[in-house]
Write an enzyme that holds these catalytic residues in place. Sequence first.
Site, PDB file in Angstrom:
ATOM      1  N   ALA A 192       0.850  -1.187   0.000  1.00  0.00           N
ATOM      2  CA  ALA A 192       0.000   0.000   0.000  1.00  0.00           C
ATOM      3  C   ALA A 192       0.885   1.235   0.000  1.00  0.00           C
ATOM      4  O   ALA A 192       1.990   1.219   0.543  1.00  0.00           O
ATOM      5  CB  ALA A 192      -0.923   0.002   1.216  1.00  0.00           C
ATOM      6  N   ALA A 193       0.390   2.294  -0.631  1.00  0.00           N
ATOM      7  CA  ALA A 193       1.109   3.565  -0.659  1.00  0.00           C
ATOM      8  C   ALA A 193       0.184   4.636  -0.104  1.00  0.00           C
ATOM      9  O   ALA A 193      -0.909   4.838  -0.620  1.00  0.00           O
ATOM     10  CB  ALA A 193       1.547   3.909  -2.079  1.00  0.00           C
ATOM     11  N   ALA A 194       0.599   5.296   0.966  1.00  0.00           N
ATOM     12  CA  ALA A 194      -0.204   6.322   1.616  1.00  0.00           C
ATOM     13  C   ALA A 194       0.407   7.695   1.369  1.00  0.00           C
ATOM     14  O   ALA A 194       1.359   7.842   0.612  1.00  0.00           O
ATOM     15  CB  ALA A 194      -0.315   6.025   3.108  1.00  0.00           C
ATOM     16  N   LEU A 196       2.087   9.739   3.331  1.00  0.00           N
ATOM     17  CA  LEU A 196       3.404  10.039   3.896  1.00  0.00           C
ATOM     18  C   LEU A 196       4.423   8.932   3.681  1.00  0.00           C
ATOM     19  O   LEU A 196       5.619   9.147   3.912  1.00  0.00           O
ATOM     20  CB  LEU A 196       3.285  10.319   5.395  1.00  0.00           C
ATOM     21  CG  LEU A 196       2.351  11.457   5.813  1.00  0.00           C
ATOM     22  CD1 LEU A 196       2.448  11.700   7.306  1.00  0.00           C
ATOM     23  CD2 LEU A 196       2.655  12.728   5.046  1.00  0.00           C
ATOM     24  N   GLY A 197       3.991   7.759   3.276  1.00  0.00           N
ATOM     25  CA  GLY A 197       4.925   6.656   3.091  1.00  0.00           C
ATOM     26  C   GLY A 197       4.259   5.487   2.405  1.00  0.00           C
ATOM     27  O   GLY A 197       3.091   5.560   2.014  1.00  0.00           O
ATOM     28  N   GLN A 198       5.008   4.405   2.236  1.00  0.00           N
ATOM     29  CA  GLN A 198       4.441   3.193   1.646  1.00  0.00           C
ATOM     30  C   GLN A 198       4.839   1.989   2.479  1.00  0.00           C
ATOM     31  O   GLN A 198       5.825   2.015   3.212  1.00  0.00           O
ATOM     32  CB  GLN A 198       4.878   3.025   0.198  1.00  0.00           C
ATOM     33  CG  GLN A 198       6.357   2.923  -0.048  1.00  0.00           C
ATOM     34  CD  GLN A 198       6.680   3.057  -1.535  1.00  0.00           C
ATOM     35  OE1 GLN A 198       6.007   3.786  -2.269  1.00  0.00           O
ATOM     36  NE2 GLN A 198       7.707   2.365  -2.000  1.00  0.00           N
ATOM     37  N   VAL A 199       4.024   0.931   2.359  1.00  0.00           N
ATOM     38  CA  VAL A 199       4.139  -0.219   3.252  1.00  0.00           C
ATOM     39  C   VAL A 199       4.519  -1.463   2.464  1.00  0.00           C
ATOM     40  O   VAL A 199       3.946  -1.749   1.405  1.00  0.00           O
ATOM     41  CB  VAL A 199       2.812  -0.462   3.999  1.00  0.00           C
ATOM     42  CG1 VAL A 199       2.919  -1.668   4.918  1.00  0.00           C
ATOM     43  CG2 VAL A 199       2.420   0.774   4.797  1.00  0.00           C
ATOM     44  N   LYS A 218       6.949   0.184   7.118  1.00  0.00           N
ATOM     45  CA  LYS A 218       6.548   1.464   6.532  1.00  0.00           C
ATOM     46  C   LYS A 218       7.786   2.321   6.304  1.00  0.00           C
ATOM     47  O   LYS A 218       8.575   2.541   7.225  1.00  0.00           O
ATOM     48  CB  LYS A 218       5.546   2.185   7.439  1.00  0.00           C
ATOM     49  CG  LYS A 218       5.021   3.482   6.832  1.00  0.00           C
ATOM     50  CD  LYS A 218       3.696   3.919   7.429  1.00  0.00           C
ATOM     51  CE  LYS A 218       3.817   4.361   8.855  1.00  0.00           C
ATOM     52  NZ  LYS A 218       2.568   5.012   9.338  1.00  0.00           N
ATOM     53  N   ASP A 226      -6.896  10.636  13.300  1.00  0.00           N
ATOM     54  CA  ASP A 226      -7.034  10.333  11.875  1.00  0.00           C
ATOM     55  C   ASP A 226      -7.659   8.951  11.671  1.00  0.00           C
ATOM     56  O   ASP A 226      -7.059   8.064  11.053  1.00  0.00           O
ATOM     57  CB  ASP A 226      -5.648  10.391  11.207  1.00  0.00           C
ATOM     58  CG  ASP A 226      -5.741  10.410   9.683  1.00  0.00           C
ATOM     59  OD1 ASP A 226      -6.797  10.798   9.154  1.00  0.00           O
ATOM     60  OD2 ASP A 226      -4.761  10.032   9.027  1.00  0.00           O
TER      61      ASP A 226
END
Length: 661
Positions: A189-191, A193-196, A210, A344
């Site tokens: 997954a890519a969010a 602030l970062g990706q996992v 992460k 959040d």
Amino acid sequence: MMVKTLPPSSRTSQEDSRGGELSVIEVVAEQSTQTVVIKSAQASQQPRHKVRTGSEPESVLYDPVEIAAQYSGRFLQVIRRILTVLKPILAFVFGLWWDKQWGILVKNERRRAVQLRELLTKLGPAYIKIGQALSTRPDLVPPIYLEELTRLQDQLPAFPNEIAYQFIQEELGATPSEIYAEFSSQPIAAASLGQVYKGRLKTGEEVAIKVQRPDLRERITIDLYILRKLAAWVQRNLKRVRSDLVGILDELGDRIFEEMDYIHEGENAERFFELYGHMKDIYVPKIYWEYTNRRVLTMEWINGIKLTQPEKIAALGINARYLIEVGVQCSLRQLLEHGFFHADPHPGNLLATMDGKLAYLDFGMMSEVKPAQRYGLIEAIVHVVNREFDSLAKDYVKLEFLTPETDLTPIIPAFAKVFANAQGASVADLNIKSITDDLSALMYEYPFRVPPYYALIIRSLVTLEGIAIYIDPNFKVLSEAYPYVAKRLLTDPANELRTSLQELLFKDGKFRWNRLENLLKNARSNQEYDLNLVVNQGVEFLSSDRGAFIRDRLVDEFFNSIDAVSKNALHNFTYVLREKVGITAVHQIPSASVEQQQTLEYIKRIAGILRDTKGFDATKFAPQLAQIIVNPGVQLLSQQIATRVTQKAVTRVIRDLLASE
């Protein structure tokens, strides 16, 4: 970049307080990912925990003054960023206007929704956060737009693996192949602030790794600088805007900078587990400190489904609505009990685990509510439910929305107007989003000043309510919240809440039995409500100096109740003598007044509520009553009650004699 820094606290690894019971969790269940297996001859010898050694990087804090100094000499860079943001936004708005003019708004809705998602993605993390918040509001956003904005949670463009590997080596001092036994070839997954990535430690535990996006801090600081300048200009030039926009933005800046520090996020996760991990069906993933640093976080892998996928949750035999109720109860304790809350809670951060628990993820954006603010919020909820708008206006002064010298006279009827649609309705009919919208209009008209902490609280509650509405359109957060508030009023010994309880139960010196009945009825719905605790704390409070006011009034009510029972008994007895026996010389004694009869009915109903409350056991009540009786405070209270009752009885006799003469 010039920023203020603080040295981090030293920390050591600790054994998992959950006894090593780990759940296997998948963030994106429908996405299959190839896993690269990294063979290691020493896999079985790798320790599960180790003490962090060497110097750790300093935590970078948000400092608007130094950020302003940094960009004050970069006029062209700032202008370019403003144009970069403004140009696509205006183009998108023009596109919607064009579609409306030509009558093709519905036809182009899918294409425009995709454009909006892509636009927010290109503009950067701050705008992605806005889109994520909107993705939880099916009551505000059309379904097609909602579907696209939901993809912002974990389907953002990924950055190259080579950069992620570089960050891991820089932060942890070794390559991924040296640290992990398995490491996915692509991010799961890519969010924003970062990706996992998904991996496996050489000790066997499945983990989520992460890694922070490159150049993240630089991209965010310039947006915060521009938005802060805009907020300051609005505050100076638009007199009707009384909220501290700069303070709200600085609060957001603090949270985002904390979110960019993964060491801080790990500490947040551990604190969250300590405070709320004991709650029924709440799960908090474990942090692996030996593989965590400022830009890399290694945590327990969660195999679960988003709450916005109720069909998939139901297919596992799990009740999605129940998990929302669990989330609401957890949020109430976050906001009103401990004050440390998840700011959040979007759908990507709340998962239903395979064994039916609610798992919280992503502890980067957290905030705190001070004790005075927590008590003020509880009081405000009570006054809203009971339609006491004069008291509600005073609550807003305590909560720092209004200054003490503010004239509340015109504001009280304005509150009544805001809640007019709820008049005569139960608390179950109140909706946080509609109340927030109405209050926003009221705050614009009157001299309210919104404190910075309020924005994150409302964002958290509204987001949670949005997820709840997605699952059940009839779900009411306040309906789930009030039993907890009622329980707190009855059991919390804090002076602030005891005062609130007194104000709730008494008005103009009269005891309001209907309020007590409603309070007990709601409190017994709370899972953690303990009737024995209420009895013990109630007795302790009534026998103390703080309980003198309530004690005196209860003695009055006790005497009036006895008087009513005796009047009814004498009335019935004299009726029998006159009508049945035929002794007409006996004057028929009048029965209890209507008010006294109502009090007796309330007492009967309250006794029924107590009898039906969880934890009430008649066989155990006698021993508990014996313990209460031998309590010195209770004995003193009994003497005081007896004295007061005797005084009132003597007064009654003298008054009756004088009246007869």
